[in-house]
Design an enzyme around this catalytic site. Structure first.
Site, PDB file in Angstrom:
ATOM      1  N   GLU A  97      -5.744   9.880   8.910  1.00  0.00           N
ATOM      2  CA  GLU A  97      -4.347   9.805   9.351  1.00  0.00           C
ATOM      3  C   GLU A  97      -4.058  10.772  10.493  1.00  0.00           C
ATOM      4  O   GLU A  97      -3.120  10.571  11.250  1.00  0.00           O
ATOM      5  CB  GLU A  97      -3.414  10.031   8.161  1.00  0.00           C
ATOM      6  CG  GLU A  97      -3.594   8.936   7.134  1.00  0.00           C
ATOM      7  CD  GLU A  97      -2.348   8.590   6.347  1.00  0.00           C
ATOM      8  OE1 GLU A  97      -1.388   9.362   6.403  1.00  0.00           O
ATOM      9  OE2 GLU A  97      -2.374   7.534   5.683  1.00  0.00           O
ATOM     10  N   TYR A 108      -0.570   8.563  -2.488  1.00  0.00           N
ATOM     11  CA  TYR A 108      -0.526   8.337  -3.926  1.00  0.00           C
ATOM     12  C   TYR A 108      -1.729   8.987  -4.619  1.00  0.00           C
ATOM     13  O   TYR A 108      -1.694   9.222  -5.818  1.00  0.00           O
ATOM     14  CB  TYR A 108      -0.559   6.835  -4.228  1.00  0.00           C
ATOM     15  CG  TYR A 108       0.756   6.104  -4.093  1.00  0.00           C
ATOM     16  CD1 TYR A 108       1.853   6.657  -3.431  1.00  0.00           C
ATOM     17  CD2 TYR A 108       0.894   4.826  -4.634  1.00  0.00           C
ATOM     18  CE1 TYR A 108       3.044   5.954  -3.315  1.00  0.00           C
ATOM     19  CE2 TYR A 108       2.085   4.124  -4.529  1.00  0.00           C
ATOM     20  CZ  TYR A 108       3.161   4.685  -3.867  1.00  0.00           C
ATOM     21  OH  TYR A 108       4.335   3.980  -3.766  1.00  0.00           O
ATOM     22  N   GLY A 109      -2.802   9.231  -3.848  1.00  0.00           N
ATOM     23  CA  GLY A 109      -4.074   9.701  -4.419  1.00  0.00           C
ATOM     24  C   GLY A 109      -3.953  10.826  -5.424  1.00  0.00           C
ATOM     25  O   GLY A 109      -4.559  10.781  -6.496  1.00  0.00           O
ATOM     26  N   CYS A 165      -3.984  -1.148  -2.332  1.00  0.00           N
ATOM     27  CA  CYS A 165      -4.182   0.298  -2.460  1.00  0.00           C
ATOM     28  C   CYS A 165      -5.042   0.523  -3.706  1.00  0.00           C
ATOM     29  O   CYS A 165      -4.691   0.043  -4.785  1.00  0.00           O
ATOM     30  CB  CYS A 165      -2.817   0.958  -2.637  1.00  0.00           C
ATOM     31  SG  CYS A 165      -2.871   2.716  -2.989  1.00  0.00           S
ATOM     32  N   ASN A 166      -6.145   1.224  -3.534  1.00  0.00           N
ATOM     33  CA  ASN A 166      -7.019   1.460  -4.691  1.00  0.00           C
ATOM     34  C   ASN A 166      -6.333   2.288  -5.763  1.00  0.00           C
ATOM     35  O   ASN A 166      -6.482   2.031  -6.955  1.00  0.00           O
ATOM     36  CB  ASN A 166      -8.288   2.178  -4.240  1.00  0.00           C
ATOM     37  CG  ASN A 166      -9.234   1.237  -3.543  1.00  0.00           C
ATOM     38  OD1 ASN A 166     -10.082   0.626  -4.163  1.00  0.00           O
ATOM     39  ND2 ASN A 166      -9.066   1.082  -2.241  1.00  0.00           N
ATOM     40  N   THR A 167      -5.578   3.293  -5.326  1.00  0.00           N
ATOM     41  CA  THR A 167      -4.938   4.174  -6.305  1.00  0.00           C
ATOM     42  C   THR A 167      -3.906   3.386  -7.122  1.00  0.00           C
ATOM     43  O   THR A 167      -3.848   3.517  -8.352  1.00  0.00           O
ATOM     44  CB  THR A 167      -4.280   5.380  -5.592  1.00  0.00           C
ATOM     45  OG1 THR A 167      -5.233   5.955  -4.692  1.00  0.00           O
ATOM     46  CG2 THR A 167      -3.836   6.419  -6.580  1.00  0.00           C
ATOM     47  N   ASP A 194       0.861  -1.190   0.000  1.00  0.00           N
ATOM     48  CA  ASP A 194       0.000   0.000   0.000  1.00  0.00           C
ATOM     49  C   ASP A 194       0.893   1.234   0.000  1.00  0.00           C
ATOM     50  O   ASP A 194       2.057   1.173   0.377  1.00  0.00           O
ATOM     51  CB  ASP A 194      -0.912   0.011   1.234  1.00  0.00           C
ATOM     52  CG  ASP A 194      -1.845   1.222   1.228  1.00  0.00           C
ATOM     53  OD1 ASP A 194      -2.612   1.368   0.266  1.00  0.00           O
ATOM     54  OD2 ASP A 194      -1.775   2.038   2.158  1.00  0.00           O
ATOM     55  N   SER A 195       0.301   2.364  -0.387  1.00  0.00           N
ATOM     56  CA  SER A 195       1.044   3.623  -0.360  1.00  0.00           C
ATOM     57  C   SER A 195       1.463   3.976   1.073  1.00  0.00           C
ATOM     58  O   SER A 195       2.418   4.734   1.253  1.00  0.00           O
ATOM     59  CB  SER A 195       0.169   4.733  -0.934  1.00  0.00           C
ATOM     60  OG  SER A 195      -1.057   4.792  -0.229  1.00  0.00           O
ATOM     61  N   CYS A 210     -11.527   3.181  -1.187  1.00  0.00           N
ATOM     62  CA  CYS A 210     -10.245   3.650  -0.633  1.00  0.00           C
ATOM     63  C   CYS A 210     -10.021   2.919   0.681  1.00  0.00           C
ATOM     64  O   CYS A 210     -10.966   2.734   1.468  1.00  0.00           O
ATOM     65  CB  CYS A 210     -10.283   5.158  -0.405  1.00  0.00           C
ATOM     66  SG  CYS A 210      -8.803   5.777   0.441  1.00  0.00           S
ATOM     67  N   THR A 211      -8.770   2.529   0.889  1.00  0.00           N
ATOM     68  CA  THR A 211      -8.434   1.731   2.075  1.00  0.00           C
ATOM     69  C   THR A 211      -8.787   2.413   3.397  1.00  0.00           C
ATOM     70  O   THR A 211      -9.028   1.746   4.402  1.00  0.00           O
ATOM     71  CB  THR A 211      -6.913   1.479   2.087  1.00  0.00           C
ATOM     72  OG1 THR A 211      -6.251   2.739   1.883  1.00  0.00           O
ATOM     73  CG2 THR A 211      -6.504   0.510   1.005  1.00  0.00           C
ATOM     74  N   HIS A 212      -8.762   3.756   3.408  1.00  0.00           N
ATOM     75  CA  HIS A 212      -8.963   4.486   4.669  1.00  0.00           C
ATOM     76  C   HIS A 212     -10.437   4.635   5.055  1.00  0.00           C
ATOM     77  O   HIS A 212     -10.746   4.881   6.215  1.00  0.00           O
ATOM     78  CB  HIS A 212      -8.379   5.895   4.562  1.00  0.00           C
ATOM     79  CG  HIS A 212      -6.884   5.947   4.579  1.00  0.00           C
ATOM     80  ND1 HIS A 212      -6.110   5.265   3.676  1.00  0.00           N
ATOM     81  CD2 HIS A 212      -6.031   6.614   5.390  1.00  0.00           C
ATOM     82  CE1 HIS A 212      -4.841   5.509   3.923  1.00  0.00           C
ATOM     83  NE2 HIS A 212      -4.757   6.334   4.958  1.00  0.00           N
TER      84      HIS A 212
HETATM   85  N1  DGL Z   1      -4.271   3.691  -0.024  1.00  0.00           N
HETATM   86  C1  DGL Z   1      -4.830   4.732  -0.867  1.00  0.00           C
HETATM   87  C2  DGL Z   1      -6.045   4.188  -1.635  1.00  0.00           C
HETATM   88  O1  DGL Z   1      -6.659   3.206  -1.260  1.00  0.00           O
HETATM   89  C3  DGL Z   1      -5.217   5.954  -0.074  1.00  0.00           C
HETATM   90  C4  DGL Z   1      -4.042   6.748   0.433  1.00  0.00           C
HETATM   91  C5  DGL Z   1      -3.257   7.446  -0.657  1.00  0.00           C
HETATM   92  O2  DGL Z   1      -3.802   8.328  -1.354  1.00  0.00           O
HETATM   93  O3  DGL Z   1      -2.087   7.111  -0.814  1.00  0.00           O
HETATM   94  O4  DGL Z   1      -6.399   4.756  -2.639  1.00  0.00           O
END
Ligand code: DGL
Length: 276
Positions: free
Chosen positions: A160, A44-45, A75-77, A12-13, A194-196
């Site tokens: 975060e 990463y978004g 990570c979705n991004t 993940d990012s 998104c993971t968060h």
């Molecule tokens: N983990 C990223 C996602 O699921 C979110 C955090 C980021 O933008 O890096 O898209």
């Protein structure tokens, strides 16, 4: 002679993939896992396709070098902006026997079961929304479903910074849910892309009208991984099963250990790594 055993890599990012890893560990505790969070370069978004691909490829290569034959982009991004290029262009060159899987496909495959109105909402980072990955994948499998997206750039920083229950969270969660429902009032299913976002579930439910189903991806991804491993013995037989978990971050391990409690709920001892 058998090839050496190896852990499953989870990338993940930053911290967010821990919400996915938590569900994977609950469903498949016997395997060994290496988690890598690229905290030094997160988020990463907002980053470009080229940058997300370059960073994700470095992370995947690092996990391959540690013996992983299977890597999950949690990570979705990264799944939206790097997975396809890695699967189609990089893997054949790096090692066609290894696999990299993402978190978007397992969710979109089930999209038809989420909705009765045939209207689905997707919340994600700017990068995930811009990539159109959810809309494209759902469109391929369920052409009758209308997908409406909303980028929520403040939600990752809210989580975060430990602000999930604050008035700031009230403002930004309400804002993006109202925006989405104004764009399509027929939505009856909402994908948290998104993971968060599962960490904001209390606020999301507070501002969501009744009758809208919320879909978080952790359990769906872990079930999909279990199915994948049972269908692919050529991969599964190489995965080592000693229950080992190791966590790596590209930034401060102390910070990672502290923040990861928000995402995993258990103490973690991370190690530092440098990606090129
Ligand atoms: N983990 C990223 C996602 O699921 C979110 C955090 C980021 O933008 O890096 O898209």
């Amino acid at each position: 002679m058998n090839a050496p055993a190896s852990p499953i890599g989870i990338f993940d990012s930053g911290y967010g993939g821990l919400t996915v890893m938590k569900k994977i560990l609950e469903a498949l505790p016997r395997y060994d896992y290496i988690y890598l969070g690229d905290n030094a370069r997160a988020p990463y978004g907002p980053r470009s396709f080229e940058t997300v691909h370059a960073y994700t490829l470095q992370a995947v290569t690092w996990l391959f070098d540690r013996g992983c034959r299977l890597v999950i982009l949690a990570c979705n991004t990264a799944s939206a902006k790097a997975l396809r290029t890695i699967q189609q262009k990089d893997l054949p060159r790096l090692d066609p026997g290894r696999r990299v899987l993402g978190v978007i496909r397992p969710v979109t495959e089930l999209a038809g079961t989420f909705t009765e109105t045939q209207h689905i909402g997707v919340l994600g980072t700017v990068g995930t929304v811009e990539s159109q990955s959810y809309a494209i994948e759902i469109g391929k499998q369920f052409p009758g479903i209308t997908v409406t997206q909303e980028a929520c750039p403040m939600w990752v920083p809210l989580v975060e910074c430990g602000e999930c229950e604050s008035s700031g969270a009230d403002y930004f969660v309400h804002k993006h849910i109202s925006n989405l429902l104004a764009k399509d009032p027929k939505i009856d299913a909402l994908i948290l892309g998104c993971t968060h976002y599962p960490l904001l579930i209390r606020k999301i439910m507070q501002f969501l009208p009744p009758g809208i189903r919320v879909v978080a991806q952790g359990e769906i991804v872990s079930e999909s991984l279990a199915g994948y491993l049972s269908r692919h013995p050529e991969i599964e037989t190489h995965v080592s099963s000693s229950g080992i978990r190791r966590y790596f971050t590209t930034d401060s391990p102390e910070l990672f250990n502290k923040q990861s409690r928000i995402f995993m709920g258990i103490p973690i001892e991370a190690e530092r790594v440098r990606l090129p």
